[in-house]
Design an enzyme around this catalytic site. Structure first.
Site, PDB file in Angstrom:
ATOM      1  N   GLU A  36       0.823  -1.301  -0.145  1.00 26.57           N
ATOM      2  CA  GLU A  36       0.147   0.021   0.119  1.00 26.57           C
ATOM      3  C   GLU A  36       0.709   1.284  -0.146  1.00 26.57           C
ATOM      4  O   GLU A  36       0.508   2.309  -0.729  1.00 26.57           O
ATOM      5  CB  GLU A  36      -1.056  -0.098   1.341  1.00 26.57           C
ATOM      6  N   TYR A 119      -6.322   6.223   4.727  1.00 25.96           N
ATOM      7  CA  TYR A 119      -6.339   5.297   3.862  1.00 25.96           C
ATOM      8  C   TYR A 119      -5.699   3.936   4.003  1.00 25.96           C
ATOM      9  O   TYR A 119      -6.042   2.823   4.014  1.00 25.96           O
ATOM     10  CB  TYR A 119      -5.800   5.864   2.534  1.00 25.96           C
ATOM     11  N   ASP A 137      -9.422   6.114  -1.974  1.00 27.40           N
ATOM     12  CA  ASP A 137      -8.371   6.604  -2.880  1.00 27.40           C
ATOM     13  C   ASP A 137      -8.691   7.107  -4.166  1.00 27.40           C
ATOM     14  O   ASP A 137     -10.147   7.503  -4.231  1.00 27.40           O
ATOM     15  CB  ASP A 137      -7.247   5.481  -2.977  1.00 27.40           C
ATOM     16  N   CYS A 191     -13.733   1.757 -14.464  1.00 24.17           N
ATOM     17  CA  CYS A 191     -14.061   3.476 -14.523  1.00 24.17           C
ATOM     18  C   CYS A 191     -12.833   4.200 -14.478  1.00 24.17           C
ATOM     19  O   CYS A 191     -12.470   5.037 -13.492  1.00 24.17           O
ATOM     20  CB  CYS A 191     -14.935   3.708 -13.175  1.00 24.17           C
ATOM     21  N   CYS A 201     -19.583  -2.066 -18.218  1.00 24.37           N
ATOM     22  CA  CYS A 201     -19.859  -1.808 -16.516  1.00 24.37           C
ATOM     23  C   CYS A 201     -21.016  -2.579 -16.146  1.00 24.37           C
ATOM     24  O   CYS A 201     -22.137  -2.180 -16.595  1.00 24.37           O
ATOM     25  CB  CYS A 201     -19.699  -0.359 -16.654  1.00 24.37           C
ATOM     26  N   CYS A 207     -25.563   4.205 -13.235  1.00 21.31           N
ATOM     27  CA  CYS A 207     -24.619   5.153 -12.830  1.00 21.31           C
ATOM     28  C   CYS A 207     -25.195   6.390 -13.375  1.00 21.31           C
ATOM     29  O   CYS A 207     -25.468   6.702 -14.438  1.00 21.31           O
ATOM     30  CB  CYS A 207     -23.544   4.945 -13.730  1.00 21.31           C
TER      31      CYS A 207
HETATM   32  S1  SF4 Z   1     -21.054   3.647 -16.239  1.00 16.44           S
HETATM   33 FE1  SF4 Z   1     -20.450   4.678 -14.721  1.00 16.44          FE
HETATM   34  S2  SF4 Z   1     -19.351   3.620 -13.198  1.00 16.44           S
HETATM   35 FE2  SF4 Z   1     -19.638   2.314 -14.949  1.00 16.44          FE
HETATM   36  S3  SF4 Z   1     -17.469   2.708 -16.173  1.00 16.44           S
HETATM   37 FE3  SF4 Z   1     -19.068   4.378 -16.924  1.00 16.44          FE
HETATM   38  S4  SF4 Z   1     -18.763   6.079 -15.586  1.00 16.44           S
HETATM   39 FE4  SF4 Z   1     -17.603   4.303 -14.453  1.00 16.44          FE
END
Ligand code: SF4
Length: 344
Positions: A36, A119, A137, A191, A201, A207
């Protein structure tokens, strides 16, 4: 502000996609700590060889506590943010003296050690002690800012607190360590800052940034910080015995605890006609004996360094002069290390 089955989906994704890293299957707090700290401000590809070298040389906290600081800095050389290494050294001594070498794993004990903040303490305590402490982070800030449309400035306390508030509700109670590592991997692999893979995703239906087409605007960037420009003049006096003077940097400034040549900092680039006046504190400098002047520009996060190496002949020697052939065994900042081959 919730996403159905977020935790379950994320953990399933992690099982299928987690990166194969040498510390991934370990719950040894020493190993997790080293990984880390090395990976702070450092990309995995860059940090990995350093991790291997470090663990090879210091396989446990006892070895690290007995380390010679110069040797440790040699291992760290080129990785930057050198206070990380000195803090690890200090922390290892405390762990050996006060914990008999038994590496602490609770968040409360960890945050009291030098160089360990929220963290790192969250990462170690969740992975090694199953504590439900979410890590925040850069990857997690980006992911959460986009998923939940958080508009607070990146790295601000406000954003971190908001993420902790949401994360405390989402974190897996049975696998908090996997949950945290999954968040970091997902943030960096899916992301990503620019090449985000929304098409693949698992959260794209929920999202908000994806829905609103605001991905590029999040996380909200920090106002630009002023970049300071500095002018370093290193005076490299080569003696008749092929020796050169070096000094350890101990001021609270960049490159603390690394070595350098006698330094004169100026507020602009100077030419040979100004050296008599500007370098007068280095009494043995003689502008007529200058062999060459080398220049390197080196950029740090908040500093632009113009570095000039004035290489000259001298009769001067003192106890801090070492053989030119031995220079490479001392830890120097990267731009100084690069110049060594050119003065031999
Ligand atoms: S849908 Fe949202 S969480 Fe998924 S990669 Fe795209 S911006 Fe990132």
């Amino acid at each position: 502000m919730s996403i159905k089955n977020f935790t379950k989906k994320l953990l399933v994704w992690y099982d299928l996609n987690k990166r194969d890293l040498p510390w991934r299957n370990s719950i040894n707090p020493y190993i997790i700590w080293v990984s880390e700290i090395i990976l702070q401000q450092t990309r995995i590809e860059q940090g990995l060889p350093y991790f291997k070298k470090f663990i090879n040389k210091y396989p446990n906290v006892f070895e690290l506590s007995r380390a010679n600081l110069d040797e440790l800095m040699n291992i760290w050389q080129g990785l930057g943010y050198y206070s990380r290494a000195t803090n690890m050294h200090k922390a290892s001594k405390i762990i050996v003296q006060e914990f008999s070498g038994d590496f602490p794993v609770s968040y409360e004990s960890l945050v009291k050690l030098p160089g360990i903040g929220d963290y790192t303490a969250s990462a170690i305590s969740s992975i090694c002690n199953n504590e439900c402490k979410i890590v925040v982070d850069g990857n997690v800030m980006r992911l959460f800012s986009r998923l939940f449309d958080l508009r607070k400035e990146v790295n601000s306390i406000g954003l971190k607190n908001q993420i902790k508030f949401i994360g405390d509700k989402l974190i897996s109670k049975s696998k908090p360590g996997d949950f945290n590592q999954a968040l970091m991997d997902f943030g960096s692999m899916v992301c990503s800052p620019k090449n985000y893979k929304c098409g693949n995703c698992i959260f794209s239906k929920d999202c908000i940034a994806f829905k609103n087409n605001t991905i590029d605007l999040l996380p909200v960037k920090k106002a630009k910080v002023m970049i300071k420009t500095r002018y370093f003049n290193y005076l490299i006096g080569l003696s008749n015995n092929d020796k050169v003077k070096i000094i350890k940097r101990n001021k609270k400034d960049i490159w603390q605890d690394l070595y350098e040549f006698p330094l004169v900092e100026t507020n602009h680039e100077i030419d040979i006609s100004e050296t008599g006046k500007k370098f007068k504190k280095i009494s043995y400098f003689n502008s007529k004996k200058v062999i060459k002047k080398l220049t390197i520009n080196h950029k740090l996060t908040h500093q632009n360094l113009n570095i000039y190496f004035w290489i000259f002949k001298t009769n001067f020697e003192d106890k801090n002069c070492i053989k030119i052939n031995d220079l490479e065994s001392y830890p120097f900042p990267k731009p100084l290390f690069e110049i060594i081959s050119q003065i031999k």
